[in-house]
Design a protein around this motif. Structure first.
Motif, PDB file in Angstrom:
ATOM      1  N   VAL A 161       0.762  -1.270   0.055  1.00  0.00           N
ATOM      2  CA  VAL A 161       0.028   0.236  -0.170  1.00  0.00           C
ATOM      3  C   VAL A 161       0.973   1.398  -0.079  1.00  0.00           C
ATOM      4  N   LYS A 183       2.481   2.013  -3.289  1.00  0.00           N
ATOM      5  CA  LYS A 183       1.768   2.613  -4.346  1.00  0.00           C
ATOM      6  C   LYS A 183       1.541   4.216  -4.114  1.00  0.00           C
ATOM      7  N   LYS A 184       2.020   4.657  -2.859  1.00  0.00           N
ATOM      8  CA  LYS A 184       2.175   6.005  -2.627  1.00  0.00           C
ATOM      9  C   LYS A 184       3.485   6.535  -2.668  1.00  0.00           C
ATOM     10  N   GLU A 226      -4.826   7.870   5.917  1.00  0.00           N
ATOM     11  CA  GLU A 226      -5.186   7.190   4.717  1.00  0.00           C
ATOM     12  C   GLU A 226      -4.593   5.984   4.495  1.00  0.00           C
ATOM     13  N   THR A 227      -3.443   5.604   5.073  1.00  0.00           N
ATOM     14  CA  THR A 227      -2.764   4.343   4.855  1.00  0.00           C
ATOM     15  C   THR A 227      -3.517   3.258   5.888  1.00  0.00           C
ATOM     16  N   GLN A 256      -9.023  -1.922   3.918  1.00  0.00           N
ATOM     17  CA  GLN A 256      -9.990  -2.116   2.934  1.00  0.00           C
ATOM     18  C   GLN A 256      -9.520  -3.171   2.225  1.00  0.00           C
ATOM     19  N   ALA A 257      -8.041  -3.118   2.052  1.00  0.00           N
ATOM     20  CA  ALA A 257      -7.465  -4.431   1.282  1.00  0.00           C
ATOM     21  C   ALA A 257      -7.492  -5.731   2.128  1.00  0.00           C
ATOM     22  N   ASP A 293      -6.559   2.344   3.700  1.00  0.00           N
ATOM     23  CA  ASP A 293      -6.518   1.627   2.474  1.00  0.00           C
ATOM     24  C   ASP A 293      -5.783   0.061   3.100  1.00  0.00           C
TER      25      ASP A 293
END
Length: 387
Positions: free
Chosen positions: A120, A123-124, A153-154, A160-161, A157
């Protein structure tokens, strides 16, 4: 001739969920304090890839008592998995090994969680340059610090994954003479990374990931986190501690911070009052010492419940002394401090060092030092100087 499976293709790496394995002993060598044993194959993971070793037990078919032999460590020696046992085994005998499943599952949740978290972050455009799997908390070492908003935010994310139950697969793409089988761990379409560790079958088995705090480290940032069952355990223990704090402060959780701030203000006020009182007492003590030293060569002041700051208060109030003042504070194994001031500092510094076995210090014109610990009878011998 029995041949052992090599790292990268061990049974524990081919099937991370296998808890019990029947195998044979290849070798057993006595080492200092333990026995180094290698098996045909193993269900116990040897430390590597940032993942700690598995623990477990060995059951011997020839042992009627069925007393398990504890495996306390598993390490790689080249491509070989070497198990540390508290008792010897015989080469060639068949045994059954059982993994400590709770420990293994925890390690898989943390390790797979780290792969997902790093994917994750990648990707940032935040690179993971290292990681550590700790006893309670883990960390990923990042090439820069994340902002508060990025951490939030991380956190969203990555969980959610987890909820998407992405499949996790391990592919063996070849063999390296030094590293063993080349294994690549894939998380859905999010990530592909080489890794020798044991992993979960899908992201949902991680449960959840909790991002904690960051600590700078040589230009990088260590982002601490925990995953899986550790998250719920941490929530429960944190809740219990907060409840204990609430009880001690006689307040509700929402009022805890303001109550602590009130106590801090009160403490500062009390410390100020205490300092004033100590200074006033120091003036009185100094006057008493000066008066005594008009007719005596030495006087010892011992204040077990005070500290070096108080001794300095007393010393500042002492004028040109006719004799020598020895000021002591502290007590027992906690030790304390010593100041020697006056006419014969060198003489009594030697006496102090002879009296107090664990005293250290020095100085010219005045002697200042500390006592690591007061041993039995030392203070009493020093106070005999007052007789």
């Amino acid at each position: 001739m029995l041949m052992p499976a090599l790292a990268g293709a061990l049974r524990c790496q081919r099937d991370s969920y296998l808890k019990v394995l029947q195998t044979k002993v290849v070798s057993c060598e006595k080492k200092k304090g333990f026995y180094a044993v290698e098996f045909e194959d193993t269900v116990l993971f040897p430390e590597g890839g940032g993942q700690p070793f598995d623990k477990g037990v060995i059951l011997r078919e020839k042992d009627d008592s069925e007393t398990p032999v504890e495996v306390t460590d598993v390490q790689r020696d080249g491509l070989h998995a070497i198990h540390s046992l508290i008792s010897p085994l015989e080469p060639g005998e068949t045994v059954t090994m059982q993994v400590d499943w709770a420990r293994r599952l925890d390690h898989m949740q943390q390790h797979t969680g780290q792969h997902l978290l790093s994917a994750v972050l990648d990707k940032k455009d935040v690179a993971t340059v290292g990681w550590n799997l700790g006893v309670q908390m883990n960390y990923v070492e990042l090439d820069r610090k994340l902002s508060t908003e990025e951490v939030q935010e991380t956190q969203l994310d990555v969980n959610q994954a987890i909820a998407q139950a992405l499949p996790i697969t391990v592919d063996i793409s070849g063999h390296d003479e030094e590293k063993g089988a080349m294994r690549v761990v894939t998380i859905g379409e999010m990530d592909r990374n080489p890794c020798c560790g044991t992993h979960l079958a899908k992201t949902s088995e991680i449960g959840s990931i909790l991002l904690l705090h960051q600590v700078p480290n040589k230009g990088n940032s260590r982002l601490f986190f925990m995953a899986g069952n550790r998250v719920t355990d941490y929530a429960k223990s944190s809740h219990d501690r907060i409840r204990s704090v609430n009880a001690a402060l006689s307040c509700q959780t929402d009022d805890t911070l303001s109550k602590i701030e009130q106590l801090q203000l009160r403490q500062r006020a009390l410390l100020s009052q205490l300092k004033t009182a100590q200074q006033e007492l120091a003036v009185q003590e100094a006057g008493k010492i000066a008066a005594i030293l008009e007719s005596k060569e030495v006087y010892v002041l011992y204040k077990p419940d005070y500290d070096m700051e108080y001794l300095r208060f007393v010393e500042k109030q002492l004028p040109d002394l006719q004799g020598t003042a020895i000021l002591l504070c502290g007590q027992g194994p906690s030790g304390g401090a010593i100041i020697i001031a006056g006419k014969a500092v060198d003489k009594y510094a030697g006496l102090v060092k002879d009296t107090f076995k664990d005293a250290k210090g020095g100085g010219k014109g005045r002697w200042q030092g500390k006592v690591v610990r007061y041993n039995s009878g030392e203070v009493e011998r020093a106070l005999e100087l007052n007789k």
